[in-house]
Design a protein around this motif. Sequence first.
Motif, PDB file in Angstrom:
ATOM      1  N   VAL A   8       0.835  -1.203   0.000  1.00  0.00           N
ATOM      2  CA  VAL A   8       0.000   0.000   0.000  1.00  0.00           C
ATOM      3  C   VAL A   8       0.870   1.253   0.000  1.00  0.00           C
ATOM      4  O   VAL A   8       0.592   2.226  -0.716  1.00  0.00           O
ATOM      5  CB  VAL A   8      -0.946   0.008   1.225  1.00  0.00           C
ATOM      6  N   SER A   9       1.954   1.224   0.776  1.00  0.00           N
ATOM      7  CA  SER A   9       2.804   2.411   0.893  1.00  0.00           C
ATOM      8  C   SER A   9       3.501   2.765  -0.415  1.00  0.00           C
ATOM      9  O   SER A   9       3.984   3.882  -0.576  1.00  0.00           O
ATOM     10  CB  SER A   9       3.845   2.198   1.993  1.00  0.00           C
ATOM     11  N   SER A  10       3.544   1.818  -1.372  1.00  0.00           N
ATOM     12  CA  SER A  10       4.236   2.078  -2.639  1.00  0.00           C
ATOM     13  C   SER A  10       3.368   2.820  -3.658  1.00  0.00           C
ATOM     14  O   SER A  10       3.881   3.372  -4.621  1.00  0.00           O
ATOM     15  CB  SER A  10       4.730   0.762  -3.253  1.00  0.00           C
ATOM     16  N   TRP A  11       2.021   2.815  -3.457  1.00  0.00           N
ATOM     17  CA  TRP A  11       1.152   3.425  -4.469  1.00  0.00           C
ATOM     18  C   TRP A  11       0.073   4.348  -3.919  1.00  0.00           C
ATOM     19  O   TRP A  11      -0.615   5.037  -4.672  1.00  0.00           O
ATOM     20  CB  TRP A  11       0.466   2.336  -5.304  1.00  0.00           C
ATOM     21  N   CYS A  12      -0.089   4.417  -2.602  1.00  0.00           N
ATOM     22  CA  CYS A  12      -1.275   5.092  -2.047  1.00  0.00           C
ATOM     23  C   CYS A  12      -1.173   6.614  -2.002  1.00  0.00           C
ATOM     24  O   CYS A  12      -2.188   7.290  -1.810  1.00  0.00           O
ATOM     25  CB  CYS A  12      -1.562   4.567  -0.644  1.00  0.00           C
ATOM     26  N   LYS A  13       0.044   7.161  -2.148  1.00  0.00           N
ATOM     27  CA  LYS A  13       0.201   8.605  -1.920  1.00  0.00           C
ATOM     28  C   LYS A  13      -0.656   9.453  -2.855  1.00  0.00           C
ATOM     29  O   LYS A  13      -1.095  10.544  -2.484  1.00  0.00           O
ATOM     30  CB  LYS A  13       1.677   8.996  -2.058  1.00  0.00           C
ATOM     31  N   ASN A  14      -0.912   8.972  -4.054  1.00  0.00           N
ATOM     32  CA  ASN A  14      -1.707   9.751  -5.011  1.00  0.00           C
ATOM     33  C   ASN A  14      -3.145   9.266  -5.118  1.00  0.00           C
ATOM     34  O   ASN A  14      -3.896   9.734  -5.970  1.00  0.00           O
ATOM     35  CB  ASN A  14      -1.045   9.696  -6.393  1.00  0.00           C
ATOM     36  N   PRO A 203      -1.882   7.025   5.440  1.00  0.00           N
ATOM     37  CA  PRO A 203      -3.135   7.787   5.386  1.00  0.00           C
ATOM     38  C   PRO A 203      -4.058   7.186   4.326  1.00  0.00           C
ATOM     39  O   PRO A 203      -3.620   6.823   3.234  1.00  0.00           O
ATOM     40  CB  PRO A 203      -2.675   9.192   5.004  1.00  0.00           C
ATOM     41  N   CYS A 204      -5.337   7.089   4.666  1.00  0.00           N
ATOM     42  CA  CYS A 204      -6.309   6.415   3.803  1.00  0.00           C
ATOM     43  C   CYS A 204      -7.310   7.439   3.276  1.00  0.00           C
ATOM     44  O   CYS A 204      -7.880   8.201   4.075  1.00  0.00           O
ATOM     45  CB  CYS A 204      -7.035   5.336   4.594  1.00  0.00           C
ATOM     46  N   PRO A 205      -7.563   7.470   1.967  1.00  0.00           N
ATOM     47  CA  PRO A 205      -8.451   8.502   1.421  1.00  0.00           C
ATOM     48  C   PRO A 205      -9.910   8.354   1.869  1.00  0.00           C
ATOM     49  O   PRO A 205     -10.634   9.341   1.921  1.00  0.00           O
ATOM     50  CB  PRO A 205      -8.327   8.321  -0.093  1.00  0.00           C
ATOM     51  N   GLU A 206     -10.324   7.134   2.209  1.00  0.00           N
ATOM     52  CA  GLU A 206     -11.713   6.905   2.653  1.00  0.00           C
ATOM     53  C   GLU A 206     -11.708   5.932   3.835  1.00  0.00           C
ATOM     54  O   GLU A 206     -12.107   4.775   3.699  1.00  0.00           O
ATOM     55  CB  GLU A 206     -12.549   6.351   1.497  1.00  0.00           C
ATOM     56  N   PRO A 207     -11.290   6.401   4.999  1.00  0.00           N
ATOM     57  CA  PRO A 207     -11.130   5.483   6.143  1.00  0.00           C
ATOM     58  C   PRO A 207     -12.427   4.832   6.599  1.00  0.00           C
ATOM     59  O   PRO A 207     -12.386   3.741   7.178  1.00  0.00           O
ATOM     60  CB  PRO A 207     -10.539   6.390   7.240  1.00  0.00           C
ATOM     61  N   ASP A 208     -13.564   5.463   6.354  1.00  0.00           N
ATOM     62  CA  ASP A 208     -14.833   4.866   6.771  1.00  0.00           C
ATOM     63  C   ASP A 208     -15.168   3.610   5.979  1.00  0.00           C
ATOM     64  O   ASP A 208     -16.032   2.820   6.404  1.00  0.00           O
ATOM     65  CB  ASP A 208     -15.973   5.869   6.614  1.00  0.00           C
ATOM     66  N   LEU A 209     -14.520   3.431   4.830  1.00  0.00           N
ATOM     67  CA  LEU A 209     -14.798   2.277   3.977  1.00  0.00           C
ATOM     68  C   LEU A 209     -13.737   1.186   4.102  1.00  0.00           C
ATOM     69  O   LEU A 209     -13.924   0.079   3.581  1.00  0.00           O
ATOM     70  CB  LEU A 209     -14.882   2.712   2.502  1.00  0.00           C
ATOM     71  N   ALA A 210     -12.641   1.489   4.780  1.00  0.00           N
ATOM     72  CA  ALA A 210     -11.490   0.587   4.825  1.00  0.00           C
ATOM     73  C   ALA A 210     -11.343  -0.059   6.202  1.00  0.00           C
ATOM     74  O   ALA A 210     -12.027   0.306   7.162  1.00  0.00           O
ATOM     75  CB  ALA A 210     -10.220   1.358   4.471  1.00  0.00           C
ATOM     76  N   MET A 211     -10.422  -1.016   6.288  1.00  0.00           N
ATOM     77  CA  MET A 211     -10.079  -1.633   7.568  1.00  0.00           C
ATOM     78  C   MET A 211      -8.579  -1.847   7.611  1.00  0.00           C
ATOM     79  O   MET A 211      -7.962  -2.216   6.609  1.00  0.00           O
ATOM     80  CB  MET A 211     -10.813  -2.974   7.724  1.00  0.00           C
ATOM     81  N   TYR A 230      -3.467   7.114  17.212  1.00  0.00           N
ATOM     82  CA  TYR A 230      -4.668   6.329  17.520  1.00  0.00           C
ATOM     83  C   TYR A 230      -5.051   5.420  16.353  1.00  0.00           C
ATOM     84  O   TYR A 230      -4.915   5.774  15.198  1.00  0.00           O
ATOM     85  CB  TYR A 230      -5.832   7.271  17.854  1.00  0.00           C
ATOM     86  N   GLY A 231      -5.580   4.239  16.689  1.00  0.00           N
ATOM     87  CA  GLY A 231      -6.054   3.304  15.672  1.00  0.00           C
ATOM     88  C   GLY A 231      -6.387   1.939  16.236  1.00  0.00           C
ATOM     89  O   GLY A 231      -7.058   1.139  15.578  1.00  0.00           O
ATOM     90  N   LEU A 232      -5.930   1.647  17.469  1.00  0.00           N
ATOM     91  CA  LEU A 232      -6.209   0.364  18.106  1.00  0.00           C
ATOM     92  C   LEU A 232      -7.548   0.432  18.835  1.00  0.00           C
ATOM     93  O   LEU A 232      -7.789   1.344  19.624  1.00  0.00           O
ATOM     94  CB  LEU A 232      -5.093   0.023  19.089  1.00  0.00           C
ATOM     95  N   SER A 278      -5.358  11.337   7.604  1.00  0.00           N
ATOM     96  CA  SER A 278      -4.370  12.417   7.684  1.00  0.00           C
ATOM     97  C   SER A 278      -2.971  11.989   8.103  1.00  0.00           C
ATOM     98  O   SER A 278      -1.980  12.609   7.702  1.00  0.00           O
ATOM     99  CB  SER A 278      -4.859  13.501   8.648  1.00  0.00           C
ATOM    100  N   THR A 279      -2.861  10.935   8.921  1.00  0.00           N
ATOM    101  CA  THR A 279      -1.576  10.616   9.543  1.00  0.00           C
ATOM    102  C   THR A 279      -1.251   9.142   9.391  1.00  0.00           C
ATOM    103  O   THR A 279      -2.088   8.286   9.681  1.00  0.00           O
ATOM    104  CB  THR A 279      -1.612  10.950  11.049  1.00  0.00           C
ATOM    105  N   ALA A 280      -0.029   8.845   8.954  1.00  0.00           N
ATOM    106  CA  ALA A 280       0.426   7.456   8.924  1.00  0.00           C
ATOM    107  C   ALA A 280       0.520   6.929  10.353  1.00  0.00           C
ATOM    108  O   ALA A 280       0.918   7.648  11.270  1.00  0.00           O
ATOM    109  CB  ALA A 280       1.772   7.350   8.228  1.00  0.00           C
ATOM    110  N   ARG A 281       0.134   5.676  10.533  1.00  0.00           N
ATOM    111  CA  ARG A 281       0.206   5.055  11.854  1.00  0.00           C
ATOM    112  C   ARG A 281       1.064   3.801  11.765  1.00  0.00           C
ATOM    113  O   ARG A 281       0.864   2.962  10.885  1.00  0.00           O
ATOM    114  CB  ARG A 281      -1.187   4.676  12.368  1.00  0.00           C
TER     115      ARG A 281
END
Length: 343
Positions: A8-14, A203-211, A230-232, A278-281
Amino acid sequence: MSQSELLVSSWCKNAKSLPADYIMPPEKRVTDFTVSKEIPVLDLEHEAGPGRSALIQQIIKASQEFGLFQVINHGVSDELMHETMSLYEEFFNLPVDDQEKLFSDDFFSSVRLYTSGYNYANEDFHLWKDTLKHLTHPLEDVVQGWPDKPSRYREVMTKYSVEVNKMTTRILDLICEGLGLEEGFFRGEMTKGIGMVINNYPPCPEPDLAMGIHPHCDPYILTIIQQQVYGLQIKKKEQWIGVEPIPNAFVIMIPYQLQVISNDKLRSCEHRGVTNSSTARISIVTFCGPSKDCEIGPAKEHVSASNPPRFKKYKYLDFQINYLHQLSKKNLCNETALGPYLL
C-alpha cells in the motif's frame, strides 16, 4: 508489477479514493466506538517494594475486565522508543527496490514483508496496511536475516529487542504471581517464540470504507504494542472502544494462551486496527509465545473439583495450524480458535 509494488505504501500517496478491492462490505466497516479513558495505566515502578501486591492485583483485574492494560515506567528508555519508531517510519518509506528481497508469501518465513492479510492472493477484500514480521530470539541466530536498510536497523533493533524482552519477562512474572503459578512458569519453552510484527497504515483517502486489521485475538502468551497514533480498538461487552495512545507507554495485551492457562480466569483481548485520512500510523508489536512442541492446557493451580478444566491439553503447533486455517477461511473468532479445545 513486482510483488513489493503491491505494498500500500508504494502506491497510495496519489490515491484519491479506495480501489474496489479495498472497500469493505458494510457489515465489516467501523461504525460505533468511543476512545476510552477507563483502560488501566499501570506504573511498573511499583514492581519492587510495598506496592507490588497492589500492582499485581491491578494487572489481574485489568486482564479480566479488558484483556489489556498500558504500562509506564517500564524500563525501556524514551530515546530508544523514539528511535525505533523513527527507524520504521524510514523503513516503510524505502524505495520499492530495497524492500523487494524481503517480500514473501511464506507465513513461516523468519523474515517476511507482506501487504494486507496473510494471503493477499486469496482475499476478497484487502486490508489497508503493510507488515514486516521477523523473529528476535535467539538473537545471534536471527539478526543476520534482518533488513540491512536503514543502515542502523540491526543495531537499533538488537537494543530494542533486548530491552522489551526484559520488560516482558517482568510482566509475565507478575502475572505468574497473580495467578498463583509456580515461580518461573513462563520461562523456558513457554516463551521461546519471540518476534516482532510491525504494521504500517498509510493515510487512507476513505477510512470509513477501509479496515486496517480485522477483529481477532492473538495466538501468543503475551503481546506488547508501541503506538503513538490512535487506531487500536478493543471489544468489551460487545462494544468497541478505542485505546488512547499514551506517550512512551506500552500496551500489554492478553492472548489466547493466557486464557487457556488461567482456565478462563483471564480474558483474551479481541481487537482491530482502523485507519485515518491524515496521519500514517505504525504499530510496533512484540509477541511472545511457546515453542512449537510446548504443551498448553489449564494450569493445575486453576483446576479443582469446583472448577474443572475448560480446555483440553494441546501442542502449541496444533493450535497455530488451526488458527491459520481459520484465518485463511476468514472465519477467525473465539469459537473457531478455541472451540476445538473446549471440554
